[in-house]
Design an enzyme around this catalytic site. Structure first.
Site, short mmCIF file in Angstrom:
data_model
loop_
_atom_site.label_atom_id
_atom_site.label_comp_id
_atom_site.label_asym_id
_atom_site.label_seq_id
_atom_site.Cartn_x
_atom_site.Cartn_y
_atom_site.Cartn_z
N ASP A 29 0.86 -1.18 0.00
CA ASP A 29 0.00 0.00 0.00
C ASP A 29 0.90 1.24 0.00
O ASP A 29 1.85 1.33 0.79
CB ASP A 29 -0.90 0.00 1.24
CG ASP A 29 -2.04 1.00 1.11
OD1 ASP A 29 -3.20 0.57 1.14
OD2 ASP A 29 -1.77 2.22 0.98
N ILE A 30 0.61 2.17 -0.87
CA ILE A 30 1.48 3.34 -1.03
C ILE A 30 1.37 4.30 0.16
O ILE A 30 2.31 5.04 0.46
CB ILE A 30 1.17 4.03 -2.38
CG1 ILE A 30 2.35 4.81 -2.87
CG2 ILE A 30 -0.07 4.89 -2.32
CD1 ILE A 30 2.31 5.12 -4.35
N HIS A 93 -9.77 -5.72 -2.81
CA HIS A 93 -8.42 -5.83 -2.27
C HIS A 93 -8.49 -6.17 -0.79
O HIS A 93 -9.33 -5.66 -0.05
CB HIS A 93 -7.60 -4.55 -2.48
CG HIS A 93 -8.29 -3.29 -2.10
ND1 HIS A 93 -9.30 -2.74 -2.85
CD2 HIS A 93 -8.12 -2.46 -1.03
CE1 HIS A 93 -9.73 -1.62 -2.27
NE2 HIS A 93 -9.03 -1.43 -1.16
N HIS A 95 -6.49 -5.97 2.69
CA HIS A 95 -5.40 -5.30 3.37
C HIS A 95 -4.79 -6.29 4.36
O HIS A 95 -5.50 -6.83 5.21
CB HIS A 95 -5.92 -4.11 4.20
CG HIS A 95 -6.53 -2.99 3.41
ND1 HIS A 95 -5.83 -1.86 3.06
CD2 HIS A 95 -7.79 -2.81 2.93
CE1 HIS A 95 -6.62 -1.02 2.42
NE2 HIS A 95 -7.82 -1.57 2.33
P1 AMP Z 1 -9.92 1.20 0.42
O1 AMP Z 1 -10.50 1.19 -0.98
O2 AMP Z 1 -10.63 2.16 1.32
O3 AMP Z 1 -9.82 -0.18 1.00
O4 AMP Z 1 -8.42 1.77 0.34
C1 AMP Z 1 -7.64 1.69 -0.82
C2 AMP Z 1 -6.19 1.57 -0.44
O5 AMP Z 1 -5.43 1.58 -1.64
C3 AMP Z 1 -5.66 2.72 0.42
O6 AMP Z 1 -5.05 2.18 1.60
C4 AMP Z 1 -4.63 3.42 -0.47
O7 AMP Z 1 -3.52 3.93 0.23
C5 AMP Z 1 -4.25 2.31 -1.44
N1 AMP Z 1 -3.80 2.78 -2.75
C6 AMP Z 1 -4.43 3.65 -3.57
N2 AMP Z 1 -3.73 3.82 -4.70
C7 AMP Z 1 -2.62 3.06 -4.59
C8 AMP Z 1 -1.49 2.79 -5.42
N3 AMP Z 1 -1.35 3.38 -6.61
N4 AMP Z 1 -0.55 1.93 -4.98
C9 AMP Z 1 -0.67 1.33 -3.77
N5 AMP Z 1 -1.71 1.52 -2.95
C10 AMP Z 1 -2.67 2.38 -3.33
#
Ligand code: AMP
Length: 131
Positions: A29-30, A93, A95
């Protein structure tokens, strides 16, 4: 329009890859909530976890399990927490978050911004301990 995660799968956007096969991808996660915070996704673009077909759902969880079992050797923690939210990115996704306290998996607190060098280092550590 493809999701940002489909664009990562297609190589249009870079990621800190942890593991990949023909159906699933794991990457950092970025903006992690804790060091080693990893996302595990199906390559099939489906918004909601519980709309995945059974085979993809179980495959995703088994792929995530392999990463979760390895994580503590790379990022010392009491255990690995698992969360599915999906309010930001409409592409299923999981986590995986190395936990030392409840605060480590608090998605309401400000996210970390570790920078590229730190992400490269932790991704390398995790890849090394994956079997
Ligand atoms: P959620 O949809 O609420 O479960 O969160 C989406 C997750 O994706 C968040 O923790 C972001 O930090 C992560 N995220 C969004 N864009 C990217 C990316 N380009 N690379 C890695 N992680 C990402």
């Amino acid at each position: 329009m493809p999701t940002i995660f489909t664009r990562i799968i297609n190589g249009e956007i870079p990621c800190h890859k942890i593991a990949e096969n023909d159906q699933f991808l794991a990457f950092l996660d970025i903006n992690p909530v804790a060091e080693g915070h990893t996302l595990v996704i199906p390559k099939k673009e489906v918004d909601y976890l519980f709309n995945l077909d059974d085979e993809t759902y179980t495959g995703l969880m088994l792929f995530a399990k392999r990463i979760a079992k390895a994580l503590p050797a790379a990022v010392p923690c009491l255990r690995v927490g698992v969360t599915v939210i999906g309010l930001e990115v409409p592409h299923t996704h999981v986590h995986l978050v190395p936990l030392n306290s409840m605060q480590d998996i608090n998605f309401s607190k400000p996210k970390l911004n570790p920078g590229q060098e730190a992400l490269i280092t932790v991704a390398e550590k995790i890849r090394k301990v994956l079997v």
